[in-house]
Write a protein that holds these residues in place. Structure first.
Motif, mmCIF file in Angstrom:
data_model
loop_
_atom_site.group_PDB
_atom_site.id
_atom_site.type_symbol
_atom_site.label_atom_id
_atom_site.label_comp_id
_atom_site.label_asym_id
_atom_site.label_seq_id
_atom_site.Cartn_x
_atom_site.Cartn_y
_atom_site.Cartn_z
ATOM 1 N N ASN A 123 0.823 -1.211 0.000
ATOM 2 C CA ASN A 123 0.000 0.000 0.000
ATOM 3 C C ASN A 123 0.855 1.259 0.000
ATOM 4 O O ASN A 123 0.526 2.230 -0.694
ATOM 5 C CB ASN A 123 -0.958 0.016 1.202
ATOM 6 C CG ASN A 123 -2.202 -0.787 0.943
ATOM 7 O OD1 ASN A 123 -2.762 -0.769 -0.148
ATOM 8 N ND2 ASN A 123 -2.650 -1.504 1.951
ATOM 9 N N ASN A 124 1.955 1.251 0.751
ATOM 10 C CA ASN A 124 2.852 2.410 0.769
ATOM 11 C C ASN A 124 3.450 2.671 -0.610
ATOM 12 O O ASN A 124 3.516 3.820 -1.060
ATOM 13 C CB ASN A 124 3.965 2.223 1.806
ATOM 14 C CG ASN A 124 3.463 2.353 3.218
ATOM 15 O OD1 ASN A 124 2.415 2.945 3.470
ATOM 16 N ND2 ASN A 124 4.201 1.786 4.156
ATOM 17 N N ILE A 125 3.894 1.622 -1.274
ATOM 18 C CA ILE A 125 4.449 1.768 -2.623
ATOM 19 C C ILE A 125 3.372 2.285 -3.566
ATOM 20 O O ILE A 125 3.600 3.212 -4.353
ATOM 21 C CB ILE A 125 5.013 0.418 -3.131
ATOM 22 C CG1 ILE A 125 6.209 -0.007 -2.286
ATOM 23 C CG2 ILE A 125 5.399 0.509 -4.603
ATOM 24 C CD1 ILE A 125 6.635 -1.450 -2.500
ATOM 25 N N TYR A 126 2.209 1.696 -3.487
ATOM 26 C CA TYR A 126 1.083 2.083 -4.355
ATOM 27 C C TYR A 126 0.730 3.564 -4.175
ATOM 28 O O TYR A 126 0.613 4.298 -5.152
ATOM 29 C CB TYR A 126 -0.124 1.194 -4.047
ATOM 30 C CG TYR A 126 -1.377 1.605 -4.770
ATOM 31 C CD1 TYR A 126 -1.549 1.303 -6.116
ATOM 32 C CD2 TYR A 126 -2.386 2.289 -4.109
ATOM 33 C CE1 TYR A 126 -2.694 1.685 -6.788
ATOM 34 C CE2 TYR A 126 -3.535 2.670 -4.774
ATOM 35 C CZ TYR A 126 -3.686 2.368 -6.110
ATOM 36 O OH TYR A 126 -4.818 2.755 -6.772
ATOM 37 N N HIS A 127 0.570 4.006 -2.932
ATOM 38 C CA HIS A 127 0.172 5.399 -2.684
ATOM 39 C C HIS A 127 1.266 6.382 -3.100
ATOM 40 O O HIS A 127 0.966 7.460 -3.622
ATOM 41 C CB HIS A 127 -0.218 5.599 -1.220
ATOM 42 C CG HIS A 127 -1.506 4.916 -0.875
ATOM 43 N ND1 HIS A 127 -2.721 5.244 -1.448
ATOM 44 C CD2 HIS A 127 -1.770 3.895 -0.037
ATOM 45 C CE1 HIS A 127 -3.671 4.470 -0.972
ATOM 46 N NE2 HIS A 127 -3.114 3.627 -0.120
ATOM 47 N N TYR A 128 2.520 6.005 -2.919
ATOM 48 C CA TYR A 128 3.611 6.857 -3.378
ATOM 49 C C TYR A 128 3.551 7.014 -4.901
ATOM 50 O O TYR A 128 3.658 8.120 -5.430
ATOM 51 C CB TYR A 128 4.971 6.281 -2.960
ATOM 52 C CG TYR A 128 6.110 7.099 -3.516
ATOM 53 C CD1 TYR A 128 6.567 8.215 -2.844
ATOM 54 C CD2 TYR A 128 6.702 6.781 -4.746
ATOM 55 C CE1 TYR A 128 7.590 9.004 -3.367
ATOM 56 C CE2 TYR A 128 7.713 7.549 -5.271
ATOM 57 C CZ TYR A 128 8.150 8.661 -4.578
ATOM 58 O OH TYR A 128 9.147 9.448 -5.107
ATOM 59 N N LEU A 129 3.384 5.901 -5.593
ATOM 60 C CA LEU A 129 3.339 5.961 -7.056
ATOM 61 C C LEU A 129 2.122 6.736 -7.556
ATOM 62 O O LEU A 129 2.218 7.482 -8.532
ATOM 63 C CB LEU A 129 3.363 4.549 -7.649
ATOM 64 C CG LEU A 129 4.675 3.792 -7.485
ATOM 65 C CD1 LEU A 129 4.521 2.356 -7.963
ATOM 66 C CD2 LEU A 129 5.799 4.493 -8.226
#
Length: 87
Positions: free
Chosen positions: A39-45
């Motif tokens: 989720n952290n990677i997704y929201h950053y992207l």
């Protein structure tokens, strides 16, 4: 369950709710990601998805992998597929 997206591939284990990332673009890797990490990677992207320069990710904390803007969008789609598998 094996997941093969446009940018990433790996194995999702529903019994322990983890994704084993095995491939990024053409590079072999091995990382275990839990739901929060994905989720952290997704929201950053998502926050940076329209930047013209794309993004750079690292594998093994040393190998840089460049993602063009269209590849970032493909990775976001791949991540959405994996995120939908968490329960």
């Amino acid at each position: 369950m094996f997941v093969k997206g446009n940018i990433i591939a790996g194995e999702f284990d529903s019994t322990i709710n983890e994704f084993s990332l095995q491939k990024v673009k053409n590079f072999e890797t091995e990382s275990i990601l839990n739901e929060d990490q994905l989720n952290n990677i997704y929201h950053y992207l998502k926050k940076h998805q329209y930047e013209d320069d794309g993004q750079i990710i690292t594998l093994y904390d040393q190998m840089l992998v460049r993602l063009e803007q269209d590849e970032v969008n493909q990775l976001i789609s791949d991540l959405e597929t994996v995120i939908s598998m968490y329960h």
